[in-house]
Scaffold this motif. Structure first.
Motif, PDB file in Angstrom:
ATOM      1  N   ASP A  14       0.821  -1.208   0.000  1.00  0.00           N
ATOM      2  CA  ASP A  14       0.000   0.000   0.000  1.00  0.00           C
ATOM      3  C   ASP A  14       0.859   1.264   0.000  1.00  0.00           C
ATOM      4  O   ASP A  14       0.464   2.282  -0.558  1.00  0.00           O
ATOM      5  CB  ASP A  14      -0.972  -0.012   1.183  1.00  0.00           C
ATOM      6  CG  ASP A  14      -2.212   0.804   0.890  1.00  0.00           C
ATOM      7  OD1 ASP A  14      -2.703   0.775  -0.258  1.00  0.00           O
ATOM      8  OD2 ASP A  14      -2.689   1.500   1.807  1.00  0.00           O
ATOM      9  N   HIS A  17       1.470   1.888  -3.462  1.00  0.00           N
ATOM     10  CA  HIS A  17       0.263   2.467  -4.083  1.00  0.00           C
ATOM     11  C   HIS A  17       0.218   3.975  -3.868  1.00  0.00           C
ATOM     12  O   HIS A  17      -0.039   4.748  -4.793  1.00  0.00           O
ATOM     13  CB  HIS A  17      -1.009   1.845  -3.491  1.00  0.00           C
ATOM     14  CG  HIS A  17      -1.173   0.392  -3.754  1.00  0.00           C
ATOM     15  ND1 HIS A  17      -1.967  -0.411  -2.963  1.00  0.00           N
ATOM     16  CD2 HIS A  17      -0.679  -0.422  -4.724  1.00  0.00           C
ATOM     17  CE1 HIS A  17      -1.943  -1.651  -3.432  1.00  0.00           C
ATOM     18  NE2 HIS A  17      -1.171  -1.681  -4.501  1.00  0.00           N
ATOM     19  N   ARG A  18       0.462   4.391  -2.627  1.00  0.00           N
ATOM     20  CA  ARG A  18       0.399   5.814  -2.304  1.00  0.00           C
ATOM     21  C   ARG A  18       1.489   6.605  -3.031  1.00  0.00           C
ATOM     22  O   ARG A  18       1.245   7.702  -3.532  1.00  0.00           O
ATOM     23  CB  ARG A  18       0.486   6.036  -0.792  1.00  0.00           C
ATOM     24  CG  ARG A  18      -0.784   5.617  -0.050  1.00  0.00           C
ATOM     25  CD  ARG A  18      -0.775   6.034   1.416  1.00  0.00           C
ATOM     26  NE  ARG A  18       0.376   5.566   2.151  1.00  0.00           N
ATOM     27  CZ  ARG A  18       0.505   4.345   2.686  1.00  0.00           C
ATOM     28  NH1 ARG A  18      -0.476   3.470   2.558  1.00  0.00           N
ATOM     29  NH2 ARG A  18       1.594   4.005   3.336  1.00  0.00           N
ATOM     30  N   LYS A  21       0.502   6.957  -6.663  1.00  0.00           N
ATOM     31  CA  LYS A  21      -0.625   7.888  -6.752  1.00  0.00           C
ATOM     32  C   LYS A  21      -0.111   9.338  -6.744  1.00  0.00           C
ATOM     33  O   LYS A  21      -0.581  10.175  -7.519  1.00  0.00           O
ATOM     34  CB  LYS A  21      -1.587   7.641  -5.582  1.00  0.00           C
ATOM     35  CG  LYS A  21      -2.719   8.614  -5.473  1.00  0.00           C
ATOM     36  CD  LYS A  21      -3.916   8.129  -6.200  1.00  0.00           C
ATOM     37  CE  LYS A  21      -5.102   9.032  -5.901  1.00  0.00           C
ATOM     38  NZ  LYS A  21      -6.161   8.793  -6.849  1.00  0.00           N
ATOM     39  N   ARG A  22       0.860   9.621  -5.879  1.00  0.00           N
ATOM     40  CA  ARG A  22       1.454  10.965  -5.833  1.00  0.00           C
ATOM     41  C   ARG A  22       2.130  11.297  -7.163  1.00  0.00           C
ATOM     42  O   ARG A  22       2.043  12.425  -7.640  1.00  0.00           O
ATOM     43  CB  ARG A  22       2.459  11.079  -4.680  1.00  0.00           C
ATOM     44  CG  ARG A  22       1.818  11.263  -3.315  1.00  0.00           C
ATOM     45  CD  ARG A  22       2.822  11.611  -2.240  1.00  0.00           C
ATOM     46  NE  ARG A  22       3.821  10.581  -1.999  1.00  0.00           N
ATOM     47  CZ  ARG A  22       3.665   9.534  -1.192  1.00  0.00           C
ATOM     48  NH1 ARG A  22       2.537   9.373  -0.530  1.00  0.00           N
ATOM     49  NH2 ARG A  22       4.633   8.657  -1.035  1.00  0.00           N
TER      50      ARG A  22
END
Length: 161
Positions: A14, A17-18, A21-22
Motif C-alpha cells: 500500500d 500504491h500511495r 498515486k502521488r
C-alpha cells in the motif's frame, strides 16, 4: 498474524500504491504547465511511474499472490488482479515506447494507466488485503521483508535498463 503497529506485506504494497498515486498527481499537474521543462519532467516522471509499477506488479505476482493463493480457496480476485496487471503492463510498454516522442496520446496513456491503477488499488485495499490479513497460515510480517528485498533487487535491475 501482525501485531498492532507492526508493518506487514499489505502495508508495504500500500505504501507503493500511495507513492505511485502521488506521481500520477504530479504528472497531471504538469500536463497543464506551459514551461519548457514540463515536457522533460513529464517524460522522466512517466519513466519513474513505469519502473515502480513494473517492480510492484512483479513482487505481487512472484510472492504475494502465490502465497495468498496457497491459503485461500477463493482465487477469483487474484485472477482478476493478474488480468489487471497484464493490461497495465501493456499500457506501460506503450508508454515506454512513446517516450522518445511524447504527445497527446502519451498523456492520455499515462492518464488511463493512472485510472487502471486506482481501480486495482481499491480492489486490493478493500478485498484482497483483508483476505490476506485474515488468513491464519500467512505470515505477512516475514513476507514484508521478502517483498522489500525482491523489490530492491528489481528496482536496481530496472533502473539500470
Amino acid at each position: 498474524m501482525a501485531t498492532r503497529g507492526e508493518k506487514d506485506a499489505c502495508d508495504l504494497l500500500d505504501a507503493d500504491h500511495r507513492a505511485v498515486k502521488r506521481m500520477f498527481k504530479e504528472y497531471e499537474e504538469l500536463t497543464g504547465s506551459r514551461s519548457k521543462s514540463a515536457a522533460q519532467k513529464k517524460t522522466d516522471l512517466a519513466a519513474q511511474i513505469c519502473t515502480e509499477l513494473k517492480a510492484h506488479a512483479q513482487i505481487e505476482e512472484e510472492i504475494f499472490y502465490p502465497a495468498l493463493r496457497a491459503v485461500n480457496k477463493d482465487t477469483d480476485l487474484l485472477a482478476e488482479a493478474e488480468v489487471e496487471h497484464a493490461s497495465a503492463k501493456d499500457l506501460i510498454a506503450q508508454i515506454e515506447a512513446g517516450m522518445a516522442q511524447p504527445g497527446e496520446m502519451f498523456d492520455a496513456k499515462v492518464k488511463v494507466l493512472g485510472e487502471y491503477i486506482d481501480h486495482h488499488v481499491k480492489e486490493e485495499r478493500n478485498e484482497i488485503f483483508p483476505k490476506a490479513r485474515s488468513a491464519r497460515k500467512l505470515d505477512l510480517i516475514a513476507m514484508r521483508e521478502q517483498l522489500a528485498t525482491r523489490k530492491e533487487e528489481l528496482m536496481g535491475t530496472l533502473e539500470e535498463a
